[in-house]
Design a protein around this motif. Structure first.
Motif, mmCIF file in Angstrom:
data_model
loop_
_atom_site.group_PDB
_atom_site.id
_atom_site.type_symbol
_atom_site.label_atom_id
_atom_site.label_comp_id
_atom_site.label_asym_id
_atom_site.label_seq_id
_atom_site.Cartn_x
_atom_site.Cartn_y
_atom_site.Cartn_z
ATOM 1 N N PHE B 34 0.841 -1.204 0.000
ATOM 2 C CA PHE B 34 0.000 0.000 0.000
ATOM 3 C C PHE B 34 0.872 1.248 0.000
ATOM 4 O O PHE B 34 1.987 1.244 0.526
ATOM 5 C CB PHE B 34 -0.879 0.039 1.267
ATOM 6 C CG PHE B 34 -1.718 -1.187 1.466
ATOM 7 C CD1 PHE B 34 -1.180 -2.343 2.013
ATOM 8 C CD2 PHE B 34 -3.058 -1.187 1.117
ATOM 9 C CE1 PHE B 34 -1.950 -3.484 2.200
ATOM 10 C CE2 PHE B 34 -3.841 -2.319 1.301
ATOM 11 C CZ PHE B 34 -3.280 -3.465 1.842
ATOM 12 N N GLU B 94 1.209 -5.614 4.231
ATOM 13 C CA GLU B 94 0.311 -6.427 5.053
ATOM 14 C C GLU B 94 0.543 -7.886 4.692
ATOM 15 O O GLU B 94 0.384 -8.275 3.558
ATOM 16 C CB GLU B 94 -1.138 -6.027 4.792
ATOM 17 C CG GLU B 94 -2.130 -6.596 5.803
ATOM 18 C CD GLU B 94 -2.705 -7.927 5.392
ATOM 19 O OE1 GLU B 94 -2.707 -8.232 4.194
ATOM 20 O OE2 GLU B 94 -3.166 -8.666 6.262
ATOM 21 N N ALA B 97 -0.883 -11.318 10.855
ATOM 22 C CA ALA B 97 -2.067 -11.103 11.678
ATOM 23 C C ALA B 97 -2.093 -9.742 12.342
ATOM 24 O O ALA B 97 -3.111 -9.338 12.888
ATOM 25 C CB ALA B 97 -2.140 -12.194 12.747
ATOM 26 N N ASP B 98 -0.964 -9.027 12.290
ATOM 27 C CA ASP B 98 -0.881 -7.762 13.016
ATOM 28 C C ASP B 98 -1.229 -6.555 12.175
ATOM 29 O O ASP B 98 -0.946 -5.438 12.564
ATOM 30 C CB ASP B 98 0.530 -7.585 13.579
ATOM 31 C CG ASP B 98 0.828 -8.588 14.664
ATOM 32 O OD1 ASP B 98 1.981 -8.642 15.105
ATOM 33 O OD2 ASP B 98 -0.096 -9.325 15.046
ATOM 34 N N GLY B 99 -1.819 -6.760 11.037
ATOM 35 C CA GLY B 99 -2.185 -5.622 10.224
ATOM 36 C C GLY B 99 -1.016 -5.086 9.437
ATOM 37 O O GLY B 99 -0.108 -5.822 9.050
ATOM 38 N N LEU B 100 -1.000 -3.792 9.222
ATOM 39 C CA LEU B 100 0.004 -3.176 8.362
ATOM 40 C C LEU B 100 1.303 -2.870 9.094
ATOM 41 O O LEU B 100 1.302 -2.492 10.258
ATOM 42 C CB LEU B 100 -0.539 -1.871 7.781
ATOM 43 C CG LEU B 100 -1.699 -1.973 6.794
ATOM 44 C CD1 LEU B 100 -2.011 -0.593 6.230
ATOM 45 C CD2 LEU B 100 -1.383 -2.946 5.695
ATOM 46 N N PHE B 102 4.286 -0.198 8.521
ATOM 47 C CA PHE B 102 4.536 1.028 7.769
ATOM 48 C C PHE B 102 6.028 1.321 7.669
ATOM 49 O O PHE B 102 6.805 1.014 8.591
ATOM 50 C CB PHE B 102 3.862 2.217 8.452
ATOM 51 C CG PHE B 102 2.386 2.283 8.261
ATOM 52 C CD1 PHE B 102 1.527 1.614 9.120
ATOM 53 C CD2 PHE B 102 1.832 3.017 7.219
ATOM 54 C CE1 PHE B 102 0.147 1.664 8.950
ATOM 55 C CE2 PHE B 102 0.460 3.074 7.038
ATOM 56 C CZ PHE B 102 -0.381 2.399 7.907
ATOM 57 N N GLY B 103 6.416 1.949 6.564
ATOM 58 C CA GLY B 103 7.735 2.546 6.476
ATOM 59 C C GLY B 103 7.760 3.835 7.277
ATOM 60 O O GLY B 103 6.736 4.264 7.826
ATOM 61 N N LYS B 104 8.921 4.457 7.338
ATOM 62 C CA LYS B 104 9.070 5.647 8.174
ATOM 63 C C LYS B 104 8.598 6.927 7.501
ATOM 64 O O LYS B 104 8.593 7.984 8.119
ATOM 65 C CB LYS B 104 10.520 5.786 8.628
ATOM 66 C CG LYS B 104 10.931 4.671 9.577
ATOM 67 C CD LYS B 104 12.332 4.845 10.122
ATOM 68 C CE LYS B 104 12.635 3.708 11.112
ATOM 69 N NZ LYS B 104 13.985 3.844 11.706
#
Lengths: 113, 112
Positions: B34, B94, B97-100, B102-104
């Protein structure tokens, strides 16, 4: 569109105070999340919930707790606020069948003095 | 554990120039990918996503991204930058089980 509403855009609290950050979503989504956003660190997951009364720890749960008594509401609680919890807090919701597409609130900027 | 790397915390381009924001993920199993955008004082909103199928994905506001499995990359591009594109951009993956994850983030600056 899903609307995720965070009750407070800006808060200023004192060290040791108990802080409640409220988040409400209006699309009956099962999944809800709390992230913390800090410059240079991106978004870090604090807690998430896949159902009412259910909660799971994310990457940085220390110093936080959550409550999900109703499907549409997910609250983040700082039992005793500290200055290192000064940050932007983002709530998000997603549909069980499309877990990667998150709908975010506008954020709550918390300053702890 | 999944990790997402965005190369460059700040990217500056001239108005009308090509925008290229880089994202690499670490996973032996290609995750869903995403790009999210955050305008000043707002939450994040989905720009585009890759799940399966066509590797070139088109999103809102003229942005697109290409999934390259061999390079474990999902770079975001736009042919011609507009002043309104100035924002923070986050790549996310993704795959568990912990969702997304993200990068910084990359702060995109548009020079007039």
């Amino acid at each position: 569109d899903v609307k995720v509403t965070q009750s407070s855009r800006y808060l200023v609290k004192r060290t040791g105070e108990k802080v409640f950050l409220e988040c409400v979503q209006d699309m009956d989504h099962e999944n809800m999340f709390w992230y913390r956003q800090d410059p240079g660190l991106g978004l870090r997951l604090i807690y998430f919930s896949y159902d009412v009364k259910m909660k799971e720890k994310g990457d940085i749960p220390e110093g936080y707790s959550v409550s999900r008594e109703k499907k549409e509401r997910f609250s983040l609680i700082l039992e005793s606020a500290s200055t290192n919890q000064t940050s932007m807090y983002l709530c998000a919701a997603s549909f069980q069948g499309d877990p990667g597409e998150l709908f975010f609130g506008e954020g709550s900027r918390l300053t702890v003095l | 554990a999944q990790s997402v790397t965005q190369l460059g915390s700040h990217v500056s381009v001239s108005e009308g120039a090509l925008v290229l924001l880089r994202c690499n993920y670490s996973s032996s199993v290609p995750p869903y990918l995403f790009w999210y955008v955050q305008y000043p004082n707002q939450g994040l909103q989905l720009l585009l996503k890759y799940t399966t199928g066509a590797t070139l994905v088109k999103g809102i506001n003229g942005f697109e991204a290409e999934f390259k499995k061999s390079e474990t990359s999902f770079h975001l591009t736009k042919p011609s930058a507009h002043m309104s594109d100035a924002a923070e951009y986050f790549c996310a993956a993704e795959g568990g089980a912990d969702g997304l994850t993200f990068g910084k983030g990359t702060h995109l600056i548009i020079q007039p």
